[in-house]
Design a protein around this motif. Structure first.
Motif, short mmCIF file in Angstrom:
data_model
loop_
_atom_site.label_atom_id
_atom_site.label_comp_id
_atom_site.label_asym_id
_atom_site.label_seq_id
_atom_site.Cartn_x
_atom_site.Cartn_y
_atom_site.Cartn_z
N THR A 69 0.84 -1.24 -0.11
CA THR A 69 0.11 -0.08 -0.07
C THR A 69 0.87 1.23 -0.02
OG1 THR A 69 -1.93 -1.20 1.29
CG2 THR A 69 -1.90 1.12 1.26
N ALA A 70 2.04 1.36 0.95
CA ALA A 70 2.68 2.65 0.94
C ALA A 70 3.36 2.60 -0.59
CB ALA A 70 3.82 2.20 2.03
N ILE A 71 4.09 1.67 -1.11
CA ILE A 71 4.60 1.75 -2.47
C ILE A 71 3.55 2.24 -3.48
CG2 ILE A 71 5.94 0.57 -4.24
CD1 ILE A 71 6.98 -1.29 -1.95
N ALA A 72 2.49 1.40 -3.39
CA ALA A 72 1.39 2.31 -4.29
C ALA A 72 1.19 3.72 -4.35
CB ALA A 72 0.28 1.25 -4.38
N VAL A 73 0.87 4.08 -3.13
CA VAL A 73 0.45 5.50 -2.74
C VAL A 73 1.48 6.29 -2.96
CG1 VAL A 73 -0.08 7.08 -0.87
CG2 VAL A 73 -1.31 4.85 -0.90
N ARG A 74 2.76 5.96 -2.78
CA ARG A 74 4.16 6.53 -3.18
C ARG A 74 3.92 6.95 -4.78
NH1 ARG A 74 9.54 3.96 -2.81
NH2 ARG A 74 8.73 3.28 -4.70
N ASP A 75 3.85 5.78 -5.31
CA ASP A 75 3.96 5.68 -6.87
C ASP A 75 2.90 6.74 -7.53
OD1 ASP A 75 6.30 4.33 -6.62
OD2 ASP A 75 5.33 2.47 -7.46
N LEU A 76 1.58 6.53 -6.79
CA LEU A 76 0.36 7.81 -7.17
C LEU A 76 0.83 9.03 -7.06
CD1 LEU A 76 -2.70 5.50 -6.18
CD2 LEU A 76 -1.76 5.80 -8.60
#
Length: 84
Positions: A69-76
């Motif tokens: 989740t943290a990686i996905a939010v960072r990428d978004l």
């Protein structure tokens, strides 16, 4: 978005696993769906070993879900910043 969906699926599995662990601790019976149930009073070493394993697996999966989740939010956020 796919990473968020994967994280949600892993998180859902964690909720189901945590529910099973809490129910087993409350009742003292580990529900074995493919064989006989394991009672804490009859086989305490096996019961506590499996409960510990299930708890560790659930916590590890929860950590994985948070990481994804943290990686996905960072990428978004990065993708949104690049568009501006």
């Amino acid at each position: 978005m796919a990473a968020l969906a994967i994280a949600a699926l892993i998180g859902w599995g964690c909720v189901i696993g945590a529910t099973e662990v809490v129910e087993s601790l409350r009742s003292g019976v580990l529900n074995n769906r493919k064989g006989p149930d394991i009672l804490a009073a009859e086989q305490p070493v096996l019961y506590w070993a499996l409960i510990s394993f299930y708890t560790a697996a659930t916590l590890s999966a929860a950590g994985l879900a948070l990481l994804v989740t943290a990686i996905a939010v960072r990428d978004l956020i990065r993708a949104q910043g690049a568009d501006q």
